[in-house]
Design an enzyme around this catalytic site. Sequence first.
Site, short mmCIF file in Angstrom:
data_model
loop_
_atom_site.label_atom_id
_atom_site.label_comp_id
_atom_site.label_asym_id
_atom_site.label_seq_id
_atom_site.Cartn_x
_atom_site.Cartn_y
_atom_site.Cartn_z
N ASP A 20 -50.75 55.94 14.20
CA ASP A 20 -50.89 55.20 15.46
C ASP A 20 -50.43 53.75 15.32
O ASP A 20 -50.57 53.14 14.26
CB ASP A 20 -52.36 55.23 15.92
CG ASP A 20 -52.51 54.68 17.33
OD1 ASP A 20 -51.58 54.87 18.16
OD2 ASP A 20 -53.53 54.03 17.61
N ASN A 68 -49.88 63.76 23.98
CA ASN A 68 -48.74 62.83 24.00
C ASN A 68 -47.65 63.30 24.97
O ASN A 68 -46.77 62.52 25.34
CB ASN A 68 -48.15 62.64 22.61
CG ASN A 68 -49.02 61.83 21.67
OD1 ASN A 68 -49.02 62.04 20.46
ND2 ASN A 68 -49.79 60.88 22.21
#
Length: 225
Positions: A20, A68
């Site tokens: 991330d 996502n």
Amino acid sequence: MIKKKCLKKNIPNHIAIVLDGNGRWAKKRGLSRSIGHYYGAMNISKIISCAINNKINILSLFCFSCDNFKRPQEEIDYLFSLPLKLLDDNKINQIVNSGVKLNFIGSRDKINKEVLALFDKLTQLTKNNNVINVNICVNYSSTYELNNLLNNKVTSINNNLLINEDVDLFIRPGARKRLSDFLIYQSRYAEIYFSNKYWPAFNNRNFNQALKFYSKQVRTFGGLK
Ligand code: IPE
Ligand code: MG
């Protein structure tokens, strides 16, 4: 079958990492999110090397979650162009010779044929390697995996693999303190290490800091020590 090399020492057998912070890493430098994803992808092999140097048996990397797909199509397309862009024959040979066994975990839905073919090829070429087991999690989420298990379906891209080893150390770079639907069940007794470093900048030193943190934990699995 990967040998259990490190259960006796205070080294985790299975490390999970949420990749991330690519976008924020790039933004901080006045660059596009795509550049952040590019450098994030480039960091994967460095961290695999760190894991090998530290005799880790299993490394699971959360590269792209089912959720996502909510991102703009342009960003999704760029992310899925990266494996084909970065993994040329030379790089594939390097991976095969490094002894890394690659598994691709996640749903095949919505992933284009060329990318799937590359994943299948890498799985095939590295299937007898035994230095480290690396699970590349793409279009994976725990909710999806658990729902499929409840319905007796297998979720993995290879149709025969689920991550069935408990996570010992869960690392999340990127300055967010959450698990984001990654290996939730497998992490039920994991030690969790949050780092403010964005993924493209997460390096050997940060990896070793996470291992140091882990080595200091007293693990009881609900019992007493
Ligand atoms: C991680 O970086 C990469 C993927 C989830 C594909 P992000 O894209 O989440 O970067 P931030 O969190 O916006 O900085
Ligand atoms: Mg993010």
